[in-house]
Enzyme design. Sequence first.
Site, PDB file in Angstrom:
ATOM      1  N   TYR A  99      -0.193  -1.151   5.500  1.00  0.00           N
ATOM      2  CA  TYR A  99      -0.356  -0.970   4.000  1.00  0.00           C
ATOM      3  C   TYR A  99       0.793  -1.622   3.461  1.00  0.00           C
ATOM      4  O   TYR A  99       1.982  -1.451   3.797  1.00  0.00           O
ATOM      5  CB  TYR A  99      -0.570   0.480   3.836  1.00  0.00           C
TER       6      TYR A  99
ATOM      7  N   TYR B  60       7.471   3.434  -0.689  1.00  0.00           N
ATOM      8  CA  TYR B  60       7.023   3.107   0.480  1.00  0.00           C
ATOM      9  C   TYR B  60       7.065   1.869   1.084  1.00  0.00           C
ATOM     10  O   TYR B  60       7.908   1.685   2.093  1.00  0.00           O
ATOM     11  CB  TYR B  60       5.233   3.182   0.068  1.00  0.00           C
TER      12      TYR B  60
ATOM     13  N   VAL C 187      -7.454   8.081   0.670  1.00  0.00           N
ATOM     14  CA  VAL C 187      -7.317   9.591   1.182  1.00  0.00           C
ATOM     15  C   VAL C 187      -7.100   9.715   2.519  1.00  0.00           C
ATOM     16  O   VAL C 187      -8.282   9.638   3.178  1.00  0.00           O
ATOM     17  CB  VAL C 187      -8.209  10.581   0.176  1.00  0.00           C
TER      18      VAL C 187
END
Length: 398
Positions: free
Chosen positions: A224, A234, A273
Amino acid sequence: MIIEPRMRGFICLTAHPEGAAQNVKNQIEYVKSKGKIEGAKKVLVIGASTGFGLSSRITSAFGSDAATIGVFFEKPPVEGKTASPGWYNSAAFETEAHKAGLYAKSINGDAFSNEIKRETLDLIKADLGQVDLIIYSLASPVRTNPNTGITHRSVLKPIGSTFTNKTVDFHTGKVSEISIEPSKEDDIENTVAVMGGEDWAMWIDALKAENLLAPGAVTVAYSYIGPSLTEAVYRKGTIGRAKDHLEATAFSITDTLKDIDGKAYVSVNKALVTQASSAIPVIPLYISLLYKIMKEAGVHEGTIEQIQRLYQERLYTGKPIELDEKGRIRIDDWEMREDIQAKVAALWPQATTENLAELGDLEGYRKDFYNLFGFDFAGVDYKADSNELVDIDSLKQN
């Protein structure tokens, strides 16, 4: 027993077997509705029980009629206590695969260990001979290196300075500010050891050493990137260093597979999610806003839509795979569209506890979270008695 969701922070302590079965059936129906994919026929999925790994197993089996072996580490049920959701997902997958006449066997244990690798190699050797697709989709916060015996724990921290931004408690809808202290000296090393590419390479080396990789075999790991809003915590944080290592590992694996014309790829996937993402500050608020915008634009995807598109439009087109400038497959292309990201960035400073239900898709986020554990699926009677003691067919002998 009547099974209801029981929450502790960002974790649900219960899982619903019929709900998990409905989740699997919904994904199977979606894949079948999109038509056949001329893909791999013998597939190993490492991390096969939830999220992208589960969707990869379903897409392989019901998109390409593939034989699949799934490796995962899930908690079985005991009387009066439910299994972990991945156990019920895997049980439902095997049931549906066997009904369809497809080979499907599972191995439950620590995929980082030499013992589980050995058990998997022996099963491939006995039943399939070789595999032509290996999906690597592990998401664990802890790894014990089987060669050193050292246990590493990953952390989600910025590098260099404290990170402060908004986040949301998706249970209550409360938007607040959060600060995350920077990583310490060994945090990066430990996070790379858990979430980098070392174990992926160990799997491929072990398979190759025993001639279990078919000519032209492909292996894919998932990553990601995300937007500038989240990059400090992140992509430019400790996890980002691990993802950099994972992506670099794809090139080294490809080098080791040259003699069988094999390839390794990293697929950069969309923000969704998951149990892991729910615990990452900032990400739930970002996803809530993103969902609203992508749904309005008609380009929202869940894990099954992402993976089906990865297979059909990237991996198995019969043409060279389209890669970005760093050699990665980009299936996050719709999330990262300039118009989508511009809208998220515009809404971000406006989002408050009072208006998030209107600006974002907090309900969609909550529903997806409950779905992870088998709850809130249409067609399931959650007031009915449920049998928590579900077996996984291929594990009964264990």
